[in-house]
Design an enzyme around this catalytic site. Structure first.
Site, PDB file in Angstrom:
ATOM      1  CE  LYS A 179      33.897 -66.532 -23.420  1.00 14.61           C
ATOM      2  NZ  LYS A 179      34.353 -67.745 -24.046  1.00 14.61           N
TER       3      LYS A 179
ATOM      4  CG  ASN B  53      34.829 -64.639 -32.776  1.00 13.46           C
ATOM      5  OD1 ASN B  53      35.068 -65.516 -31.946  1.00 13.46           O
ATOM      6  ND2 ASN B  53      33.601 -64.400 -33.228  1.00 13.46           N
TER       7      ASN B  53
ATOM      8  NE  ARG C 182      13.252 -83.395 -26.337  1.00 17.91           N
ATOM      9  CZ  ARG C 182      12.450 -84.460 -26.208  1.00 17.91           C
ATOM     10  NH1 ARG C 182      12.057 -84.842 -25.031  1.00 17.91           N
ATOM     11  NH2 ARG C 182      12.057 -85.108 -27.284  1.00 17.91           N
TER      12      ARG C 182
ATOM     13  CG  HIS D 108      39.573 -66.363 -32.874  1.00 19.59           C
ATOM     14  ND1 HIS D 108      40.233 -65.468 -32.052  1.00 19.59           N
ATOM     15  CD2 HIS D 108      39.324 -67.453 -32.106  1.00 19.59           C
ATOM     16  CE1 HIS D 108      40.359 -65.989 -30.847  1.00 19.59           C
ATOM     17  NE2 HIS D 108      39.818 -67.193 -30.848  1.00 19.59           N
TER      18      HIS D 108
ATOM     19  CE  LYS E 200      30.613 -68.388 -29.134  1.00 18.33           C
ATOM     20  NZ  LYS E 200      31.624 -67.758 -30.009  1.00 18.33           N
TER      21      LYS E 200
ATOM     22  CG  HIS F 258      39.248 -70.186 -36.955  1.00 14.91           C
ATOM     23  ND1 HIS F 258      38.004 -69.657 -36.692  1.00 14.91           N
ATOM     24  CD2 HIS F 258      39.684 -70.703 -35.782  1.00 14.91           C
ATOM     25  CE1 HIS F 258      37.710 -69.850 -35.411  1.00 14.91           C
ATOM     26  NE2 HIS F 258      38.722 -70.474 -34.839  1.00 14.91           N
TER      27      HIS F 258
ATOM     28  CD  GLU G  89      42.092 -67.492 -27.503  1.00 14.00           C
ATOM     29  OE1 GLU G  89      41.461 -66.425 -27.461  1.00 14.00           O
ATOM     30  OE2 GLU G  89      41.977 -68.319 -28.444  1.00 14.00           O
TER      31      GLU G  89
ATOM     32  CD  GLU H 113      30.135 -65.057 -31.893  1.00 16.02           C
ATOM     33  OE1 GLU H 113      30.625 -65.752 -30.997  1.00 16.02           O
ATOM     34  OE2 GLU H 113      30.471 -65.109 -33.079  1.00 16.02           O
TER      35      GLU H 113
ATOM     36  CG  HIS I 251      42.469 -71.984 -31.071  1.00 13.10           C
ATOM     37  ND1 HIS I 251      41.808 -71.701 -32.250  1.00 13.10           N
ATOM     38  CD2 HIS I 251      41.969 -71.126 -30.146  1.00 13.10           C
ATOM     39  CE1 HIS I 251      40.944 -70.722 -32.043  1.00 13.10           C
ATOM     40  NE2 HIS I 251      41.022 -70.360 -30.765  1.00 13.10           N
TER      41      HIS I 251
ATOM     42  NE  ARG J  61      30.338 -65.766 -26.455  1.00  9.20           N
ATOM     43  CZ  ARG J  61      29.934 -66.761 -25.703  1.00  9.20           C
ATOM     44  NH1 ARG J  61      28.719 -66.757 -25.204  1.00  9.20           N
ATOM     45  NH2 ARG J  61      30.738 -67.775 -25.431  1.00  9.20           N
TER      46      ARG J  61
HETATM   47  P1  NAD Z   1      42.975 -79.376 -25.228  1.00 11.24           P
HETATM   48  O1  NAD Z   1      41.728 -79.579 -24.515  1.00 11.24           O
HETATM   49  O2  NAD Z   1      43.293 -80.274 -26.375  1.00 11.24           O
HETATM   50  O3  NAD Z   1      44.172 -79.442 -24.180  1.00 11.24           O
HETATM   51  C1  NAD Z   1      45.507 -79.338 -24.636  1.00 11.24           C
HETATM   52  C2  NAD Z   1      46.355 -80.536 -24.176  1.00 11.24           C
HETATM   53  O4  NAD Z   1      46.621 -80.404 -22.788  1.00 11.24           O
HETATM   54  C3  NAD Z   1      45.644 -81.867 -24.340  1.00 11.24           C
HETATM   55  O5  NAD Z   1      46.597 -82.836 -24.689  1.00 11.24           O
HETATM   56  C4  NAD Z   1      45.111 -82.134 -22.942  1.00 11.24           C
HETATM   57  O6  NAD Z   1      44.877 -83.490 -22.668  1.00 11.24           O
HETATM   58  C5  NAD Z   1      46.231 -81.599 -22.106  1.00 11.24           C
HETATM   59  N1  NAD Z   1      45.905 -81.188 -20.750  1.00 11.24           N
HETATM   60  C6  NAD Z   1      44.765 -80.594 -20.304  1.00 11.24           C
HETATM   61  N2  NAD Z   1      44.918 -80.205 -19.024  1.00 11.24           N
HETATM   62  C7  NAD Z   1      46.166 -80.590 -18.647  1.00 11.24           C
HETATM   63  C8  NAD Z   1      46.916 -80.445 -17.468  1.00 11.24           C
HETATM   64  N3  NAD Z   1      46.445 -79.779 -16.417  1.00 11.24           N
HETATM   65  N4  NAD Z   1      48.168 -80.964 -17.408  1.00 11.24           N
HETATM   66  C9  NAD Z   1      48.682 -81.595 -18.504  1.00 11.24           C
HETATM   67  N5  NAD Z   1      48.040 -81.714 -19.673  1.00 11.24           N
HETATM   68  C10 NAD Z   1      46.790 -81.221 -19.734  1.00 11.24           C
HETATM   69  O7  NAD Z   1      43.126 -77.884 -25.801  1.00 11.24           O
HETATM   70  P2  NAD Z   1      42.691 -76.457 -25.219  1.00 11.24           P
HETATM   71  O8  NAD Z   1      43.666 -75.513 -25.808  1.00 11.24           O
HETATM   72  O9  NAD Z   1      42.469 -76.486 -23.775  1.00 11.24           O
HETATM   73  O10 NAD Z   1      41.270 -76.237 -25.908  1.00 11.24           O
HETATM   74  C11 NAD Z   1      41.134 -76.187 -27.302  1.00 11.24           C
HETATM   75  C12 NAD Z   1      39.673 -76.463 -27.636  1.00 11.24           C
HETATM   76  O11 NAD Z   1      38.877 -75.444 -27.050  1.00 11.24           O
HETATM   77  C13 NAD Z   1      39.378 -76.424 -29.122  1.00 11.24           C
HETATM   78  O12 NAD Z   1      38.580 -77.543 -29.441  1.00 11.24           O
HETATM   79  C14 NAD Z   1      38.584 -75.132 -29.327  1.00 11.24           C
HETATM   80  O13 NAD Z   1      37.654 -75.239 -30.381  1.00 11.24           O
HETATM   81  C15 NAD Z   1      37.914 -74.997 -27.993  1.00 11.24           C
HETATM   82  N6  NAD Z   1      37.548 -73.612 -27.638  1.00 11.24           N
HETATM   83  C16 NAD Z   1      36.277 -73.399 -27.219  1.00 11.24           C
HETATM   84  C17 NAD Z   1      35.884 -72.136 -26.822  1.00 11.24           C
HETATM   85  C18 NAD Z   1      34.508 -71.917 -26.286  1.00 11.24           C
HETATM   86  O14 NAD Z   1      34.119 -70.769 -26.076  1.00 11.24           O
HETATM   87  N7  NAD Z   1      33.757 -72.951 -26.018  1.00 11.24           N
HETATM   88  C19 NAD Z   1      36.803 -71.078 -26.856  1.00 11.24           C
HETATM   89  C20 NAD Z   1      38.099 -71.334 -27.293  1.00 11.24           C
HETATM   90  C21 NAD Z   1      38.459 -72.614 -27.687  1.00 11.24           C
HETATM   91  N1  GLY Z   2      35.709 -67.953 -27.580  1.00  9.77           N
HETATM   92  C1  GLY Z   2      34.812 -66.988 -28.074  1.00  9.77           C
HETATM   93  C2  GLY Z   2      33.504 -66.965 -27.376  1.00  9.77           C
HETATM   94  O1  GLY Z   2      33.316 -67.643 -26.396  1.00  9.77           O
HETATM   95  O2  GLY Z   2      32.634 -66.260 -27.806  1.00  9.77           O
END
Ligand code: NAD
Ligand code: GLY
Length: 366
Positions: free
Chosen positions: A231, A249, A125, A252, A147, A256, A189, A241, A269, A245
């Protein structure tokens, strides 16, 4: 070794935390956690790409500060941001004797950060966690704001929780090993923050494209820090949100749809968001909320970062159908984020989705 340059506070009452920024500061993780009295037994959740790059550095810092560390290394890739990977994380936490007095550290990009955050939110939890993001996208977006979650086979991020970290530690040095395509996708972004919130920052980005593309430390620190500040400002007002917030998006909804239609993984993305921002700006222009000058500036800046600006060709109906499955659709109505020139945006509910997109995208077949 350099010092932690700076920090930003995310003010959320008892869920408040700080974001630390610097270059070559991974080695200070242990001391930072100790000063925050973070639990002394830690699971470091990372993936098999990031572990060989930064695992030892993190471990050395934590062990020196007296931490007991257990690595949980998941396979790299969005397809592993899943309930089955999460189950294997729970297995390893239980088998490793983790209890409520322990914590989690997420080391990696947004995939690892979202999944480790949700493991922390749900295991027993809720146990405390910290974010050490290593991609631009995770440093400017996903590690801040709480998130967390995983994908379901029927859609992205459908299982999750709002759960804030206790600390975010951002070392821009980690970006040096990032694939150039990931760097550009993360920059999309950053550009988004300029469009929706800060015209001066947008203009600064226009003047610093070359520095950012060659990963100049000073420029990167400024861009990452300003993005996190924006942010944090937004999340402090609207953590869950319910209102502004949703401005985050921007680009997006259409983005998406591109990701879904092209098949997840085909477009990064951030690339899809880049294209989605141009579509949103054209719609804004068509509705008289913005002008052609803003769209041209957004398009030009994205082009200079070598981000995609041309919409992949599918039937308009396919796009509309994909957008209708978006989490942001409620009772059949889509709320779009539309820019008011550069530096401001607002939420606009639209019911005549097909007409609005047809006017903005004459190149698509009806
Ligand atoms: P990712 O985590 O897949 O990383 C991209 C690639 O880079 C991967 O292959 C990873 O292993 C590699 N990598 C990471 N750090 C590295 C480094 N320092 N050197 C070399 N390689 C490295 O992708 P991302 O773009 O970081 O994140 C995308 C994810 O984030 C999606 O799942 C999306 O839904 C999520 N997201 C979440 C939020 C949120 O608010 N929580 C916001 C935007 C996106
Ligand atoms: N990435 C959008 C949010 O965190 O609300």
């Amino acid at each position: 070794m350099s010092d932690i340059h700076d920090l930003i506070q995310v003010g959320l009452l008892e869920r408040s935390y700080s974001i630390h920024f610097g270059e070559n500061i991974l080695s200070q993780v242990g001391e930072e956690l100790k000063s925050k009295k973070f639990p002394s037994k830690l699971a470091i959740i990372t993936n098999d790409r990031v572990f060989p790059l930064y695992g030892n550095q993190i471990k050395a810092s934590l062990v020196t500060s007296g931490y007991e560390c257990h690595f949980i290394v998941v396979p790299d890739g969005e397809q592993f941001k899943s309930l089955s990977t999460l189950e294997s994380i729970y297995d390893q936490l239980i088998e490793g004797g983790f209890d409520r007095g322990c914590g989690i550290l997420a080391l990696g990009g947004g995939v690892v950060g979202d999944m480790a955050g949700y493991a922390a939110a749900s295991f027993l939890r809720g146990i405390p966690f910290v974010q050490v993001p290593t991609t631009i996208l995770s440093q400017v977006d996903s590690s801040v704001g709480g998130k967390t979650g995983v994908n379901h086979r029927l859609g992205k991020n459908l299982i999750g929780a709002f759960y804030q970290p206790k600390l975010v530690l951002i070392d821009i040095m980690t970006l040096q090993t990032l694939d150039p395509r990931e760097i550009r996708a993360g920059i999309a972004e950053i550009i988004k923050y300029g469009v929706i919130y800060d015209a001066n920052f947008f203009a600064w980005l226009e003047n610093n494209v070359d520095k950012l593309l060659r990963l100049d430390s000073e420029a990167l620190l400024h861009a990452v820090k300003r993005s996190c500040q924006i942010k944090a400002d937004i999340v402090e007002i609207d953590e869950r949100e319910g209102s502004i917030r949703a401005l985050l998006n921007y680009g997006h909804t259409f983005g998406h749809a591109i990701e879904a239609l092209c098949g997840y993984g085909e477009w990064r993305h951030g690339e899809a968001v880049a294209c989605g921002m141009i579509v949103a700006s054209k719609i804004s222009q068509n509705l008289g909320l913005s002008d052609g000058g803003a769209t041209r500036r957004i398009e030009e800046l994205l082009r200079r970062f070598n981000l995609p600006i041309k919409v992949p060709i599918f039937d308009l109906k396919q796009y509309v159908e994909a957008m209708s499955r978006d989490k942001k659709v409620r009772a059949g109505n889509l709320t779009m984020v539309l820019n008011l020139g550069i530096g401001r945006a607002k939420l606009v509910p639209v019911s005549n989705v097909e007409d609005i997109f047809r006017t903005a995208l004459p190149e698509l077949e009806a």
